[in-house]
Enzyme design. Structure first.
Site, PDB file in Angstrom:
ATOM      1  N   CYS A  33     -56.906 -41.006  99.239  1.00 50.66           N
ATOM      2  CA  CYS A  33     -56.891 -42.129 100.184  1.00 50.66           C
ATOM      3  C   CYS A  33     -57.893 -41.917 101.306  1.00 50.66           C
ATOM      4  O   CYS A  33     -58.215 -42.849 102.038  1.00 50.66           O
ATOM      5  CB  CYS A  33     -55.497 -42.326 100.761  1.00 50.66           C
ATOM      6  SG  CYS A  33     -54.898 -40.916 101.682  1.00 50.66           S
ATOM      7  N   CYS A 102     -48.106 -38.958 101.804  1.00 53.29           N
ATOM      8  CA  CYS A 102     -48.503 -38.968 103.213  1.00 53.29           C
ATOM      9  C   CYS A 102     -47.743 -37.892 103.994  1.00 53.29           C
ATOM     10  O   CYS A 102     -48.290 -37.288 104.920  1.00 53.29           O
ATOM     11  CB  CYS A 102     -48.248 -40.330 103.833  1.00 53.29           C
ATOM     12  SG  CYS A 102     -48.744 -41.711 102.790  1.00 53.29           S
TER      13      CYS A 102
HETATM   14 FE1  FES Z   1     -53.168 -41.611 102.589  1.00 56.61          FE
HETATM   15 FE2  FES Z   1     -50.894 -42.321 103.542  1.00 56.61          FE
HETATM   16  S1  FES Z   1     -52.130 -43.438 102.201  1.00 56.61           S
HETATM   17  S2  FES Z   1     -51.931 -40.478 103.892  1.00 56.61           S
END
Ligand code: FES
Length: 138
Positions: A33, A102
């Site tokens: 991400c 996360c």
């Molecule tokens: Fe990457 Fe939450 S989507 S840390």
């Protein structure tokens, strides 16, 4: 989808910022991400006297960092090493399954800050013997 606690910590995160001359700094990123979390520790007599974080990431990462810093503040190094992302998720009354990674960022950032502290002071921290600071990609 998000618990009240997640929303509350997201809107009003605790311990945001940085610590000057921190005793340990940990930075980790999630390659998928692209989110990045940085943790600063002030340690005295094996106690986490202060902790601050900076997170460039999603809401769940911010809520996880906020909760994780609250959970280790005032605790011993040993207790901080033992903090798992699962404990963070539980303290937040849950995260949606796709957001659990996360909270892993928070666990890793704390471990990596403790590892940094150990390196700087030439000590070994029980539970971190096999810790390998993960390289993050920018
Ligand atoms: Fe990457 Fe939450 S989507 S840390």
């Amino acid at each position: 989808m998000y618990s009240e606690k997640v929303m509350e910590h997201f809107r009003n995160p605790r311990n945001v910022g940085e610590i000057e001359n921190a005793d340990g700094i940990g930075e980790v990123g999630n390659a998928q991400c692209g989110d990045i979390m940085k943790i600063y520790l002030k340690i005295e007599n094996d106690i986490i006297e202060d902790v601050k974080f900076k997170t460039y990431g999603c809401g769940s990462a911010i809520a996880s960092s906020s909760m994780a810093t609250e959970l280790i503040k005032g605790k011993s190094i040993k207790e901080a090493v033992e903090l798992t992302n699962k404990a963070v998720v539980e303290a937040l009354d849950g995260l949606p399954p796709v957001k659990v990674h996360c909270s892993v960022l928070a666990e890793d950032a704390i471990k990596s800050a403790l590892y940094d502290y150990a390196q700087k002071n030439d000590i070994e921290i029980e539970g971190l013997e096999n810790f390998e600071p993960r390289e993050h990609e920018h």
